[in-house]
Design a protein around this motif. Structure first.
Motif, short mmCIF file in Angstrom:
data_model
loop_
_atom_site.label_atom_id
_atom_site.label_comp_id
_atom_site.label_asym_id
_atom_site.label_seq_id
_atom_site.Cartn_x
_atom_site.Cartn_y
_atom_site.Cartn_z
N GLU A 170 0.83 -1.21 0.00
CA GLU A 170 0.00 0.00 0.00
C GLU A 170 0.86 1.26 0.00
O GLU A 170 0.52 2.28 -0.62
CB GLU A 170 -0.96 0.00 1.19
CG GLU A 170 -0.34 0.15 2.57
CD GLU A 170 0.34 -1.11 3.10
OE1 GLU A 170 0.94 -1.04 4.19
OE2 GLU A 170 0.27 -2.15 2.42
N LYS A 171 2.03 1.20 0.67
CA LYS A 171 2.94 2.35 0.66
C LYS A 171 3.59 2.51 -0.71
O LYS A 171 3.73 3.63 -1.21
CB LYS A 171 4.02 2.17 1.72
CG LYS A 171 3.54 2.31 3.15
CD LYS A 171 4.71 2.25 4.12
CE LYS A 171 4.26 2.48 5.55
NZ LYS A 171 5.40 2.45 6.50
N GLU A 173 2.32 1.62 -3.55
CA GLU A 173 1.29 2.12 -4.46
C GLU A 173 1.07 3.61 -4.26
O GLU A 173 0.88 4.37 -5.22
CB GLU A 173 -0.02 1.36 -4.23
CG GLU A 173 0.03 -0.09 -4.70
CD GLU A 173 -1.23 -0.87 -4.31
OE1 GLU A 173 -2.17 -0.22 -3.79
OE2 GLU A 173 -1.25 -2.09 -4.51
N ARG A 174 1.11 4.04 -3.01
CA ARG A 174 0.89 5.46 -2.75
C ARG A 174 2.06 6.29 -3.27
O ARG A 174 1.86 7.37 -3.84
CB ARG A 174 0.70 5.70 -1.25
CG ARG A 174 0.60 7.19 -0.96
CD ARG A 174 0.10 7.52 0.43
NE ARG A 174 0.16 8.96 0.60
CZ ARG A 174 -0.71 9.81 0.10
NH1 ARG A 174 -1.73 9.37 -0.61
NH2 ARG A 174 -0.59 11.11 0.30
N ALA A 177 1.62 6.59 -6.97
CA ALA A 177 0.53 7.51 -7.29
C ALA A 177 0.94 8.96 -7.09
O ALA A 177 0.61 9.84 -7.89
CB ALA A 177 -0.69 7.19 -6.45
N CYS A 178 1.68 9.23 -6.01
CA CYS A 178 2.15 10.59 -5.75
C CYS A 178 3.10 11.06 -6.85
O CYS A 178 3.00 12.20 -7.33
CB CYS A 178 2.86 10.64 -4.40
SG CYS A 178 1.77 10.83 -2.96
N CYS A 247 4.70 14.66 -1.52
CA CYS A 247 3.31 14.19 -1.45
C CYS A 247 3.23 12.92 -0.61
O CYS A 247 2.34 12.77 0.24
CB CYS A 247 2.79 13.95 -2.86
SG CYS A 247 1.29 12.94 -2.98
N PHE A 248 4.17 12.02 -0.82
CA PHE A 248 4.19 10.76 -0.06
C PHE A 248 4.57 10.99 1.39
O PHE A 248 3.90 10.51 2.30
CB PHE A 248 5.18 9.79 -0.71
CG PHE A 248 5.37 8.51 0.05
CD1 PHE A 248 4.43 7.49 -0.01
CD2 PHE A 248 6.48 8.33 0.87
CE1 PHE A 248 4.59 6.31 0.72
CE2 PHE A 248 6.67 7.16 1.58
CZ PHE A 248 5.71 6.15 1.51
N ASN A 251 1.89 12.83 3.31
CA ASN A 251 0.57 12.20 3.21
C ASN A 251 -0.47 13.16 2.61
O ASN A 251 -1.58 13.30 3.12
CB ASN A 251 0.11 11.73 4.60
CG ASN A 251 -1.00 10.70 4.51
OD1 ASN A 251 -1.09 9.93 3.56
ND2 ASN A 251 -1.86 10.68 5.51
#
Length: 261
Positions: A170-171, A173-174, A177-178, A247-248, A251
């Motif tokens: 999940e990290k 993927e984030r 995405a960022c 962004c990551f 958050n």
């Protein structure tokens, strides 16, 4: 033993002398005064008397930091930036001699400067840097670029990939995405999710670093059709990468399909 021996001891030796007696009296009186002072001080009246409060306020005004020490700030998260091919080979090479390694390093340096400017700890790493073994950081991003050869008119844009297997998917993927969202906004380049290769998802660094380090690889453009922005506007390119990392780390919100809400 002579039965009269005790009669010969002077009477004065069996009782304290006057100076010694006065010393004992003085000690008793001093202890009494000290105890009385302490008892007075720690009664509510003595502790919060006007004189005591005035002395406390004067001390605070003279040295306000003494009573309330400033806490030591926590260190900012560590970030790793890999300059693709640096210290190893040239990567893609253009007909005029421009190399991918040159472009990667120029962008990586600018990303590092931007993150340092906002207080993060940033390591600039080579492609096969010995520090990558077990490397621990909040995030690691490896910067690369695509071919300098003309392929077709569609060979323009960028790619982002995380490891094909991750301890915290999940990290990963984030982070992806960022990077996709912020890089597209900063550069205006198109995202190519369908052309991501196995070399990216199984990038060697992913298996070298600590498995708790969230990592991704980004190809910031094609050295052919995207050459102008990559070489003439490296600050803009670096800003996109740095914004994705921030962004990551912070958050920050991302909307559907990797776009801000």
């Amino acid at each position: 033993m002579d039965e009269n021996a005790f009669d010969e001891i002077p009477e004065s030796s069996t009782s304290p002398s006057q100076p010694a007696f006065l010393s004992i009296i003085w000690t008793v009186v001093s202890v009494g005064l000290i105890m009385a002072t302490l008892l007075t001080l720690f009664t509510p009246t003595g502790l919060f008397s006007n004189r005591s409060l005035e002395a406390m306020f004067q001390a605070l005004q003279a040295n306000p930091g003494a009573a309330y020490p400033t806490p030591t700030p926590r260190p900012m998260p560590r970030v790793g930036i890999v300059a693709g091919h640096a210290g190893n080979d040239s990567g893609a090479v253009c007909p005029d001699g421009l190399t991918e390694a040159q472009v990667n390093l120029e962008i990586a340096l600018r990303v590092q400067q931007r993150l340092l400017a906002v207080g993060y700890q940033v390591d600039l790493l080579n492609e096969f840097d010995e520090r990558l073994a077990g490397y621990q950081a909040q995030v690691l991003v490896s910067i690369h670029n695509d071919s300098c050869n003309y392929i077709n008119d569609e060979a323009t844009g960028f790619k982002v990939a995380a490891a094909s297997s991750s301890l915290f998917p999940e990290k990963a993927e984030r982070l992806t995405a960022c990077l996709v969202d912020r890089y597209a906004k900063a550069t205006g380049l198109r995202y190519h999710p369908n052309t991501i290769t196995r070399d990216m998802t199984e990038y060697h660094t992913f298996s070298e670093i600590n498995n708790e380090t969230t990592a991704a690889i980004i190809e910031t453009g094609f050295l052919n059709l995207d050459r102008r922005i990559l070489t003439e506007e490296p600050d803009r390119v670096a800003q996109g990468v740095a914004d994705g990392i921030l962004c990551f780390l912070r958050n920050e919100p991302i909307g559907q399909n990797g776009t801000s809400p």
